[in-house]
Design a protein around this motif. Structure first.
Motif, PDB file in Angstrom:
ATOM      1  N   ALA A   1       0.832  -1.203   0.000  1.00  0.00           N
ATOM      2  CA  ALA A   1       0.000   0.000   0.000  1.00  0.00           C
ATOM      3  C   ALA A   1       0.867   1.254   0.000  1.00  0.00           C
ATOM      4  CB  ALA A   1      -0.931  -0.015   1.211  1.00  0.00           C
ATOM      5  N   LEU A   2       1.974   1.220   0.767  1.00  0.00           N
ATOM      6  CA  LEU A   2       2.888   2.368   0.782  1.00  0.00           C
ATOM      7  C   LEU A   2       3.551   2.568  -0.575  1.00  0.00           C
ATOM      8  CD1 LEU A   2       4.609   1.871   4.270  1.00  0.00           C
ATOM      9  CD2 LEU A   2       2.959   3.632   3.626  1.00  0.00           C
ATOM     10  N   ILE A   3       3.930   1.445  -1.210  1.00  0.00           N
ATOM     11  CA  ILE A   3       4.544   1.534  -2.531  1.00  0.00           C
ATOM     12  C   ILE A   3       3.550   2.102  -3.541  1.00  0.00           C
ATOM     13  CG2 ILE A   3       5.433   0.150  -4.450  1.00  0.00           C
ATOM     14  CD1 ILE A   3       6.750  -1.678  -2.421  1.00  0.00           C
ATOM     15  N   ASP A   4       2.309   1.601  -3.483  1.00  0.00           N
ATOM     16  CA  ASP A   4       1.285   2.107  -4.401  1.00  0.00           C
ATOM     17  C   ASP A   4       1.045   3.600  -4.181  1.00  0.00           C
ATOM     18  OD1 ASP A   4       1.040  -0.416  -5.408  1.00  0.00           O
ATOM     19  OD2 ASP A   4      -0.736  -0.945  -4.241  1.00  0.00           O
ATOM     20  N   LYS A   5       1.039   4.016  -2.893  1.00  0.00           N
ATOM     21  CA  LYS A   5       0.838   5.428  -2.580  1.00  0.00           C
ATOM     22  C   LYS A   5       1.997   6.269  -3.108  1.00  0.00           C
ATOM     23  CE  LYS A   5      -0.048   8.537   1.316  1.00  0.00           C
ATOM     24  NZ  LYS A   5      -0.206   8.627   2.790  1.00  0.00           N
ATOM     25  N   GLN A   6       3.233   5.741  -2.948  1.00  0.00           N
ATOM     26  CA  GLN A   6       4.396   6.478  -3.439  1.00  0.00           C
ATOM     27  C   GLN A   6       4.382   6.566  -4.956  1.00  0.00           C
ATOM     28  OE1 GLN A   6       6.736   8.094  -1.595  1.00  0.00           O
ATOM     29  NE2 GLN A   6       7.457   8.868  -3.566  1.00  0.00           N
ATOM     30  N   ARG A   7       3.964   5.476  -5.603  1.00  0.00           N
ATOM     31  CA  ARG A   7       3.888   5.507  -7.061  1.00  0.00           C
ATOM     32  C   ARG A   7       2.872   6.534  -7.540  1.00  0.00           C
ATOM     33  NH1 ARG A   7       4.090  -1.029  -8.237  1.00  0.00           N
ATOM     34  NH2 ARG A   7       6.379  -1.222  -8.341  1.00  0.00           N
TER      35      ARG A   7
ATOM     36  N   LYS B   1       2.012   9.194  -5.869  1.00  0.00           N
ATOM     37  CA  LYS B   1       2.605  10.499  -5.600  1.00  0.00           C
ATOM     38  C   LYS B   1       3.623  10.857  -6.684  1.00  0.00           C
ATOM     39  CE  LYS B   1       3.984  11.135  -1.397  1.00  0.00           C
ATOM     40  NZ  LYS B   1       4.838  11.065  -0.178  1.00  0.00           N
ATOM     41  N   ASP B   2       4.455   9.875  -7.057  1.00  0.00           N
ATOM     42  CA  ASP B   2       5.443  10.109  -8.109  1.00  0.00           C
ATOM     43  C   ASP B   2       4.773  10.416  -9.439  1.00  0.00           C
ATOM     44  OD1 ASP B   2       7.414   9.652  -6.279  1.00  0.00           O
ATOM     45  OD2 ASP B   2       7.842   7.602  -6.911  1.00  0.00           O
ATOM     46  N   LYS B   3       3.633   9.761  -9.691  1.00  0.00           N
ATOM     47  CA  LYS B   3       2.903   9.996 -10.935  1.00  0.00           C
ATOM     48  C   LYS B   3       2.400  11.434 -10.988  1.00  0.00           C
ATOM     49  CE  LYS B   3      -0.866   8.044 -13.715  1.00  0.00           C
ATOM     50  NZ  LYS B   3      -1.936   7.013 -13.741  1.00  0.00           N
ATOM     51  N   ARG B   4       1.867  11.915  -9.837  1.00  0.00           N
ATOM     52  CA  ARG B   4       1.399  13.302  -9.796  1.00  0.00           C
ATOM     53  C   ARG B   4       2.561  14.274  -9.944  1.00  0.00           C
ATOM     54  NH1 ARG B   4      -1.343  11.488  -5.225  1.00  0.00           N
ATOM     55  NH2 ARG B   4      -0.025  12.820  -3.912  1.00  0.00           N
ATOM     56  N   ALA B   5       3.666  13.978  -9.236  1.00  0.00           N
ATOM     57  CA  ALA B   5       4.835  14.856  -9.324  1.00  0.00           C
ATOM     58  C   ALA B   5       5.384  14.888 -10.747  1.00  0.00           C
ATOM     59  CB  ALA B   5       5.911  14.390  -8.347  1.00  0.00           C
ATOM     60  N   GLN B   6       5.410  13.713 -11.395  1.00  0.00           N
ATOM     61  CA  GLN B   6       5.894  13.651 -12.778  1.00  0.00           C
ATOM     62  C   GLN B   6       5.017  14.489 -13.697  1.00  0.00           C
ATOM     63  OE1 GLN B   6       5.909   9.721 -14.451  1.00  0.00           O
ATOM     64  NE2 GLN B   6       6.894  10.334 -16.334  1.00  0.00           N
TER      65      GLN B   6
ATOM     66  N   PHE C   1       1.966  19.307   2.124  1.00  0.00           N
ATOM     67  CA  PHE C   1       0.906  18.519   1.513  1.00  0.00           C
ATOM     68  C   PHE C   1       0.441  19.196   0.229  1.00  0.00           C
ATOM     69  CE2 PHE C   1      -0.007  15.865   5.256  1.00  0.00           C
ATOM     70  CZ  PHE C   1       0.560  16.639   6.256  1.00  0.00           C
ATOM     71  N   VAL C   2       0.077  18.389  -0.763  1.00  0.00           N
ATOM     72  CA  VAL C   2      -0.569  18.871  -1.985  1.00  0.00           C
ATOM     73  C   VAL C   2      -1.866  18.092  -2.149  1.00  0.00           C
ATOM     74  CG1 VAL C   2      -0.403  19.135  -4.491  1.00  0.00           C
ATOM     75  CG2 VAL C   2       1.632  19.439  -3.081  1.00  0.00           C
ATOM     76  N   HIS C   3      -2.984  18.817  -2.240  1.00  0.00           N
ATOM     77  CA  HIS C   3      -4.310  18.178  -2.306  1.00  0.00           C
ATOM     78  C   HIS C   3      -4.497  17.199  -1.142  1.00  0.00           C
ATOM     79  CE1 HIS C   3      -5.830  19.959  -5.956  1.00  0.00           C
ATOM     80  NE2 HIS C   3      -4.701  19.703  -6.577  1.00  0.00           N
ATOM     81  N   ASP C   4      -4.052  17.619   0.050  1.00  0.00           N
ATOM     82  CA  ASP C   4      -4.199  16.848   1.290  1.00  0.00           C
ATOM     83  C   ASP C   4      -3.384  15.560   1.295  1.00  0.00           C
ATOM     84  OD1 ASP C   4      -7.752  17.647   1.656  1.00  0.00           O
ATOM     85  OD2 ASP C   4      -5.963  18.865   1.819  1.00  0.00           O
ATOM     86  N   HIS C   5      -2.471  15.383   0.343  1.00  0.00           N
ATOM     87  CA  HIS C   5      -1.574  14.215   0.312  1.00  0.00           C
ATOM     88  C   HIS C   5      -0.177  14.652   0.749  1.00  0.00           C
ATOM     89  CE1 HIS C   5      -4.437  11.540  -1.623  1.00  0.00           C
ATOM     90  NE2 HIS C   5      -4.710  12.501  -2.480  1.00  0.00           N
ATOM     91  N   PHE C   6       0.405  13.934   1.693  1.00  0.00           N
ATOM     92  CA  PHE C   6       1.746  14.271   2.166  1.00  0.00           C
ATOM     93  C   PHE C   6       2.760  14.088   1.048  1.00  0.00           C
ATOM     94  CE2 PHE C   6       5.293  14.831   4.822  1.00  0.00           C
ATOM     95  CZ  PHE C   6       6.190  13.798   4.607  1.00  0.00           C
ATOM     96  N   GLU C   7       3.627  15.111   0.860  1.00  0.00           N
ATOM     97  CA  GLU C   7       4.628  15.068  -0.203  1.00  0.00           C
ATOM     98  C   GLU C   7       6.051  14.928   0.359  1.00  0.00           C
ATOM     99  OE1 GLU C   7       1.906  15.100  -3.186  1.00  0.00           O
ATOM    100  OE2 GLU C   7       4.061  14.951  -3.418  1.00  0.00           O
ATOM    101  N   TRP C   8       6.429  15.755   1.325  1.00  0.00           N
ATOM    102  CA  TRP C   8       7.782  15.690   1.879  1.00  0.00           C
ATOM    103  C   TRP C   8       7.811  16.443   3.209  1.00  0.00           C
ATOM    104  CZ3 TRP C   8       8.913  20.730   2.432  1.00  0.00           C
ATOM    105  CH2 TRP C   8       8.453  21.631   1.490  1.00  0.00           C
TER     106      TRP C   8
END
Length: 501
Positions: free
Chosen positions: A144-150, A152-157, A378-385
């Motif tokens: 689940a953490l990996i999916d969440k990071q992916r 997040k990376d997709k949004r950042a990309q 946070f961006v759109h209530d999702h933790f980024e860094w």
């Protein structure tokens, strides 16, 4: 990778006693039929024996059936005992159900393991199945953490690619403009020179020409250097500029002018938020009521909260707050109505927050964790860094880039995609920072703040000071709005609004 094979259970049965011969020291006759050693002894007659299955008579070696060879199949069965049934240290049968030691990280414990190696109080003995279940749970959580990071990376990309495309388009436009300017200059130069040559040619046809004057002019004209001799060198550092100072409005001819004010007593106010739509605040003794004053002439409207809150911010479409009791981050979406139900969206305790919605609908939030001197973004209530060495929060710029004060008393602008510092300046004297786009950063100075007056300074987005704005007598800045309005509280119980004019 080893292969696995299966064997028919009937092949392991002695045809004499009709029981399994596996644990009965079996012997195999020359006809390849296998029987229990005890059963063969009962069949022996003098020096020969007749196979009960195929009736073949065979001689008994040394007149003793124990000299018949042992079953090769039995050897194969012993070798195929799986490793998870044997103790790796003592090569003995492991307990069933299989046991493991979490302390020593050993599996398949046998009796000797428990008595000799893992008998102390320091060893934690559990079943292998419980470890496997725990590992499965961890793997699901990790996935689940990996999916969440992916995600997040997709949004950042996506954000980065969009920004790169924008910069690419901007660079192309600037390069095209640069070369168009060069072409126009060259055309203007040669048109001007051609005009001079044409004049000289016409004058040369004049009957009473001044020969010496014409020769002098021609010599100067022919020796005039070209504007470009070698291929032009272009500095991309000048063309491609990633400065944060974009579309800033010059305020050198402007002043902060008061546009409206109303009576207001701030003595018992706990927290407040300035927005384009009005002024929000909570009182010390009523932390579960949000008061809203849309304009100086409008009445104050109470909005009831489902819990007590501390620091809060109201943006275009959301309210963000810190739970007064737990310190956890909450949010609620507009429209509010007469009662607001706040929802939890981060489990980290915070003491302060900043929130912003930009013109594109992007939502940014940063919170301050004083115990670990850290801020979270946070961006759109999702933790980024997160960023360490954070002494306190500054503000969020209009484009989402956060400004913080570090433990070394530096003002730092952080990259909103990675949290890496991209601008910094020493700031021992500057206390409060507010973005007043498109004019720059508005700051107050602690070195000249005393009991009677406060100084305001304007900085650009590269943290360079532009000018001293003004001095305010017995005042304190409360905040700015996204449309460039400054809210200042006068100790004479006045809430005043200023704009650059």
């Amino acid at each position: 990778m080893s292969d696995r094979y299966t064997i028919n259970k009937s092949e392991l049965v002695c045809a004499i006693c009709v029981e399994s011969w596996v644990e009965r020291d079996p012997r195999t006759l020359p006809c390849q039929h296998t029987f229990c050693l005890g059963c063969l002894k009962q069949l022996k007659t003098s020096h020969s024996i007749e196979c009960p299955i195929c009736r073949r008579k065979v001689n008994v070696p040394n007149r003793d059936v124990s000299f018949f060879p042992k079953s090769l199949l039995l050897s194969a069965i012993e070798k195929t005992r799986t490793e998870d049934e044997l103790c790796s240290d003592h090569q003995k049968q492991a307990f069933k159900p299989l046991l493991s030691c979490k302390t020593c990280m050993k599996t398949n414990l046998c009796n000797d393991c428990l008595e000799q190696d893992h008998s102390g109080d320091r060893c934690c003995i559990v079943t292998l199945s419980s470890l496997q279940n725990g590992m499965a749970s961890f793997q699901n959580k990790f996935k689940a953490l990996i999916d969440k990071q992916r995600e997040k990376d997709k949004r950042a990309q996506h954000l980065l690619v969009t920004e790169i495309d924008r910069v690419n388009s901007d660079c192309r436009s600037k390069i095209d403009s640069y070369f168009d300017t060069m072409r126009r200059k060259l055309k203007k130069y040669f048109d001007k020179k051609d005009k001079k040559l044409k004049f000289s040619a016409n004058e040369n046809e004049f009957l009473f020409l001044n020969e010496k004057e014409i020769e002098k002019r021609m010599t100067i004209l022919l020796k005039e250097p070209l504007p470009v001799i070698d291929s032009p060198t272009i500095s991309y550092s000048n063309i491609i500029n990633f400065s944060l100072c974009q579309n800033m409005v010059d305020t050198s001819q402007k002043s902060l002018v008061k546009v409206k004010e109303h009576d207001f007593v701030i003595d018992h106010v706990n927290s407040f938020s300035v927005s384009c739509e009005g002024f929000y605040y909570t009182m010390n003794n009523q932390l579960d009521i949000l008061y809203y004053k849309p304009s100086p002439t409008a009445d104050v409207a109470p909005i009831f909260l489902d819990r007590e809150v501390g620091n809060f911010v109201v943006t275009t479409n959301f309210m963000y707050a810190i739970d007064h009791g737990t310190g956890l981050l909450l949010n609620a979406k507009k429209p509010f109505g007469h009662r607001i139900t706040l929802e939890l969206f981060d489990l980290t305790k915070a003491c302060a927050l900043r929130a912003l919605e930009d013109t594109h609908g992007q939502r940014y939030l940063m919170s301050h964790l004083p115990d670990v001197k850290e801020c979270k973004f946070f961006v759109h209530d999702h933790f980024e860094w997160s960023f360490s060495e954070c002494k306190d929060l500054g503000c969020l710029l209009h484009n989402g880039y956060p400004l913080v004060r570090t433990t070394s008393d530096k003002l730092v602008i952080l990259d909103k995609y990675s949290g890496v510092p991209i601008r910094s300046v020493d700031c021992p004297q500057y206390s409060v920072q507010h973005d007043i786009s498109p004019y720059g950063l508005l700051m107050t100075s602690e070195t000249i703040v005393n009991e009677s007056w406060m100084g305001l300074f304007l900085f650009d987005y590269n943290l360079n000071m532009i000018r001293n704005i003004d001095k305010f007598i017995n005042c304190s800045i409360l905040g700015t709005t996204t449309d460039g309005t400054v809210a200042i509280y006068s100790f004479e119980h006045k809430l005043q609004y200023f704009e650059f004019q």
